[in-house]
Design a protein around this motif. Structure first.
Motif, PDB file in Angstrom:
ATOM      1  N   ALA A 179      -6.407 -14.631   9.127  1.00 49.36           N
ATOM      2  CA  ALA A 179      -7.063 -13.834   8.091  1.00 49.36           C
ATOM      3  C   ALA A 179      -6.019 -13.245   7.143  1.00 49.36           C
ATOM      4  O   ALA A 179      -6.253 -13.137   5.943  1.00 49.36           O
ATOM      5  CB  ALA A 179      -7.900 -12.731   8.712  1.00 49.36           C
ATOM      6  N   ASN A 187      -4.918 -13.264  -2.821  1.00 48.29           N
ATOM      7  CA  ASN A 187      -4.210 -12.326  -3.691  1.00 48.29           C
ATOM      8  C   ASN A 187      -3.217 -13.054  -4.593  1.00 48.29           C
ATOM      9  O   ASN A 187      -3.107 -12.754  -5.779  1.00 48.29           O
ATOM     10  CB  ASN A 187      -3.478 -11.256  -2.875  1.00 48.29           C
ATOM     11  CG  ASN A 187      -4.417 -10.223  -2.291  1.00 48.29           C
ATOM     12  OD1 ASN A 187      -5.542 -10.063  -2.755  1.00 48.29           O
ATOM     13  ND2 ASN A 187      -3.960  -9.534  -1.253  1.00 48.29           N
ATOM     14  N   ARG A 226      -4.987 -16.006   4.684  1.00 49.84           N
ATOM     15  CA  ARG A 226      -6.056 -16.248   3.698  1.00 49.84           C
ATOM     16  C   ARG A 226      -6.083 -15.121   2.658  1.00 49.84           C
ATOM     17  O   ARG A 226      -6.203 -15.371   1.464  1.00 49.84           O
ATOM     18  CB  ARG A 226      -7.407 -16.362   4.384  1.00 49.84           C
ATOM     19  CG  ARG A 226      -8.522 -16.675   3.389  1.00 49.84           C
ATOM     20  CD  ARG A 226      -9.884 -16.781   3.988  1.00 49.84           C
ATOM     21  NE  ARG A 226      -9.928 -17.805   5.019  1.00 49.84           N
ATOM     22  CZ  ARG A 226     -10.720 -17.768   6.074  1.00 49.84           C
ATOM     23  NH1 ARG A 226     -11.556 -16.770   6.242  1.00 49.84           N
ATOM     24  NH2 ARG A 226     -10.700 -18.715   6.970  1.00 49.84           N
ATOM     25  N   LYS A 227      -5.943 -13.871   3.125  1.00 45.61           N
ATOM     26  CA  LYS A 227      -5.958 -12.723   2.213  1.00 45.61           C
ATOM     27  C   LYS A 227      -4.773 -12.799   1.252  1.00 45.61           C
ATOM     28  O   LYS A 227      -4.922 -12.586   0.045  1.00 45.61           O
ATOM     29  CB  LYS A 227      -5.910 -11.421   3.010  1.00 45.61           C
ATOM     30  CG  LYS A 227      -5.950 -10.184   2.160  1.00 45.61           C
ATOM     31  CD  LYS A 227      -5.921  -8.941   3.013  1.00 45.61           C
ATOM     32  CE  LYS A 227      -5.866  -7.711   2.118  1.00 45.61           C
ATOM     33  NZ  LYS A 227      -5.743  -6.500   2.885  1.00 45.61           N
ATOM     34  N   ASN A 228      -3.597 -13.112   1.751  1.00 49.57           N
ATOM     35  CA  ASN A 228      -2.414 -13.232   0.898  1.00 49.57           C
ATOM     36  C   ASN A 228      -2.541 -14.400  -0.075  1.00 49.57           C
ATOM     37  O   ASN A 228      -2.101 -14.303  -1.219  1.00 49.57           O
ATOM     38  CB  ASN A 228      -1.142 -13.377   1.740  1.00 49.57           C
ATOM     39  CG  ASN A 228      -0.717 -12.054   2.339  1.00 49.57           C
ATOM     40  OD1 ASN A 228      -1.127 -10.999   1.877  1.00 49.57           O
ATOM     41  ND2 ASN A 228       0.094 -12.116   3.380  1.00 49.57           N
TER      42      ASN A 228
END
Length: 190
Positions: free
Chosen positions: A2, A10, A5-7
């Motif tokens: 997760a 962003n 995926r978040k990075n």
């Protein structure tokens, strides 16, 4: 997983923002899209009671033809200040070109597209590459600040008596029915 995926999201968002900020065509595309959904509308105004003295405000095209706004009394003048590097200018060009095509045969309406940089070769190439028909000029005299204060794009419409009928700084959708109706009204008035 997760965290990755978040990075990644962003990072993609930051890249998208950088493209919009740094690439003029990308920013123009975004502004054009916003224009199409109703943002960036020019406000149609009632002409002021007395006309301006437009004599001595001159523009010249690439062929050397000079136009003095004072000589255009009795005609509606659509005057647009723009530059090839200006994303809002690029965004409004398709709508301005559409408006020009609608009125280019109307002898009561004159269009002047003043390249703020004065580089007519570059601006004519820009128009040709995009298949725009807009008549490009460069400023040949002082322009009063109430007409153009340096903000790009700036569009000014004068009625047949030389009265300021519209003054808009920033991009706008000039193919909008309100603008078309407004120009028709000015063109067919005494």
């Amino acid at each position: 997983m997760a965290f990755i995926r978040k990075n990644l999201l962003n990072g993609l968002f930051i890249i998208l923002l950088l493209v919009i900020v740094l690439v003029p065509d990308a920013k123009a595309f975004l502004i054009k899209g916003l224009m199409e959904i109703g943002f960036f509308k020019a406000r149609v105004e009632t002409p002021v009671a007395s006309g301006m003295n437009l004599s001595g405000i001159r523009f010249k095209d690439a062929k050397g033809n000079q136009v003095d706004l004072g000589d255009l009394k009795g005609k509606v003048i659509f005057l647009n200040f723009w530059a090839t590097w200006c994303p809002p200018c690029r965004a409004e060009m398709p709508s301005v070109n559409k408006l020009y095509k609608q009125f280019k045969a109307d002898k009561n309406v004159v269009f002047i597209f003043a390249d703020a940089d004065g580089d007519l070769a570059k601006s004519n190439r820009f128009m040709a590459d995009r298949k725009y028909e807009l008549p490009v000029y460069r400023v040949e005299s002082e322009v009063p600040e109430q007409i153009f204060s340096g903000s790009l794009p700036t569009t000014v419409i004068f009625d047949k008596q030389g009265r300021l009928a519209l003054h808009h700084e920033g991009a706008a959708d000039y193919a909008d029915k309100k603008i078309v109706d407004f120009l028709n009204k000015l063109s067919h008035s005494n």
